[in-house]
Design a protein around this motif. Structure first.
Motif, PDB file in Angstrom:
ATOM      1  N   ILE A 104      13.504  -4.957  10.047  1.00 36.76           N
ATOM      2  CA  ILE A 104      12.250  -5.051  10.788  1.00 36.76           C
ATOM      3  C   ILE A 104      11.166  -4.204  10.142  1.00 36.76           C
ATOM      4  N   GLU A 105      11.549  -3.311   9.265  1.00 33.68           N
ATOM      5  CA  GLU A 105      10.583  -2.496   8.527  1.00 33.68           C
ATOM      6  C   GLU A 105      10.280  -3.147   7.181  1.00 33.68           C
ATOM      7  N   GLY A 106      10.163  -4.468   7.158  1.00 33.67           N
ATOM      8  CA  GLY A 106       9.967  -5.202   5.924  1.00 33.67           C
ATOM      9  C   GLY A 106       8.608  -5.011   5.297  1.00 33.67           C
ATOM     10  N   ARG A 107       7.644  -4.531   6.055  1.00 37.08           N
ATOM     11  CA  ARG A 107       6.311  -4.310   5.489  1.00 37.08           C
ATOM     12  C   ARG A 107       6.353  -3.121   4.547  1.00 37.08           C
ATOM     13  N   VAL A 108       5.868  -3.343   3.355  1.00 39.58           N
ATOM     14  CA  VAL A 108       5.813  -2.265   2.375  1.00 39.58           C
ATOM     15  C   VAL A 108       4.358  -1.847   2.249  1.00 39.58           C
ATOM     16  N   LEU A 109       4.081  -0.608   2.632  1.00 42.43           N
ATOM     17  CA  LEU A 109       2.723  -0.096   2.654  1.00 42.43           C
ATOM     18  C   LEU A 109       2.597   1.102   1.724  1.00 42.43           C
ATOM     19  N   CYS A 110       1.494   1.154   1.010  1.00 40.76           N
ATOM     20  CA  CYS A 110       1.177   2.304   0.171  1.00 40.76           C
ATOM     21  C   CYS A 110       0.396   3.288   1.040  1.00 40.76           C
ATOM     22  N   ASN A 137       3.570  10.102  -5.244  1.00 41.05           N
ATOM     23  CA  ASN A 137       4.939   9.589  -5.278  1.00 41.05           C
ATOM     24  C   ASN A 137       4.849   8.140  -5.747  1.00 41.05           C
ATOM     25  N   SER A 138       5.414   7.846  -6.893  1.00 39.78           N
ATOM     26  CA  SER A 138       5.239   6.527  -7.503  1.00 39.78           C
ATOM     27  C   SER A 138       6.081   5.436  -6.860  1.00 39.78           C
ATOM     28  N   LYS A 139       7.075   5.783  -6.049  1.00 41.59           N
ATOM     29  CA  LYS A 139       7.950   4.774  -5.440  1.00 41.59           C
ATOM     30  C   LYS A 139       7.411   4.369  -4.069  1.00 41.59           C
ATOM     31  N   VAL A 140       6.949   3.115  -3.975  1.00 40.55           N
ATOM     32  CA  VAL A 140       6.426   2.591  -2.717  1.00 40.55           C
ATOM     33  C   VAL A 140       7.490   1.698  -2.106  1.00 40.55           C
ATOM     34  N   SER A 141       7.974   2.087  -0.932  1.00 41.53           N
ATOM     35  CA  SER A 141       8.983   1.309  -0.216  1.00 41.53           C
ATOM     36  C   SER A 141       8.537   1.194   1.231  1.00 41.53           C
ATOM     37  N   ASN A 142       9.458   0.957   2.121  1.00 45.64           N
ATOM     38  CA  ASN A 142       9.079   0.870   3.527  1.00 45.64           C
ATOM     39  C   ASN A 142       9.278   2.201   4.248  1.00 45.64           C
ATOM     40  N   ASP A 143       9.248   3.295   3.509  1.00 45.42           N
ATOM     41  CA  ASP A 143       9.309   4.638   4.085  1.00 45.42           C
ATOM     42  C   ASP A 143       7.878   5.142   4.272  1.00 45.42           C
ATOM     43  N   ALA A 144       7.366   5.056   5.493  1.00 47.54           N
ATOM     44  CA  ALA A 144       5.962   5.399   5.772  1.00 47.54           C
ATOM     45  C   ALA A 144       5.707   6.897   5.774  1.00 47.54           C
ATOM     46  N   SER A 145       6.751   7.711   5.700  1.00 47.37           N
ATOM     47  CA  SER A 145       6.553   9.156   5.747  1.00 47.37           C
ATOM     48  C   SER A 145       6.163   9.741   4.387  1.00 47.37           C
TER      49      SER A 145
END
Length: 165
Positions: free
Chosen positions: A26-32, A144-152
């Motif tokens: 459900i956290e499929g949105r990947v946000l920078c 941080n160069s790695k953009v994933s679905n970790d919004a923190s």
């Protein structure tokens, strides 16, 4: 057991076994995640309402993603799936008729993330390089160069020119 009952029971078992038990993320949105900083690298807040537009070249149309957010100290923007470079326009609304805009660009590598054929496609990204015009932005820094679905995680720091923005 009668043959008819056996057929019904077999059909029910096949239907239940055939249903997908895959739960798509459900956290499929990947946000920078962008953080605003003052010229010295301390946490900052924009004094004027900010709008952020995604500049998409494939259809020559722009999408306003954030419209006049007040007191912005950070914001999250989705990244494109296929493009190797994203461009966003960050606009400050100084008053009803005056705006100032900077364009931020990000070069990146897109990494597909497979969960199941039943789930929507999802990509993570590795930020390679970034920059901007310099109307009110002094520097854009990859934190941080790695953009994933970790919004923190803070991916990009935007340092402002001076303190008047």
């Amino acid at each position: 057991m009668k043959p008819f009952q056996t057929i019904i029971l077999t059909a029910m078992v096949a239907i239940i076994a055939g249903c997908s038990s895959i739960d798509c993320n459900i956290e499929g949105r990947v946000l920078c995640h962008y953080d605003i900083q003052d010229a010295d690298g301390n946490s900052g807040t924009l004094n004027y309402p900010v709008s952020v537009s995604l500049l998409r070249t494939e259809a020559d149309n722009d999408t306003v993603y954030i419209n006049q957010m007040a007191n912005a100290s950070s914001f999250d923007i989705p990244m494109s799936y296929g493009a190797d470079k994203d461009n966003i326009a960050i606009t400050l609304h100084l008053d009803d008729s005056t705006t100032i805009t900077d364009i931020v660009w990000i070069k990146k590598t897109n990494i597909p993330q497979f969960e199941s054929v039943d789930c929507a496609p999802r990509y993570h990204h590795i930020l390679q390089e970034t920059g901007s015009t310099h109307n009110f932005i002094d520097t854009v820094i990859i934190n941080n160069s790695k953009v994933s679905n970790d919004a923190s995680v803070s991916n990009i720091h935007i340092r402002l020119r001076g303190s008047g923005y």
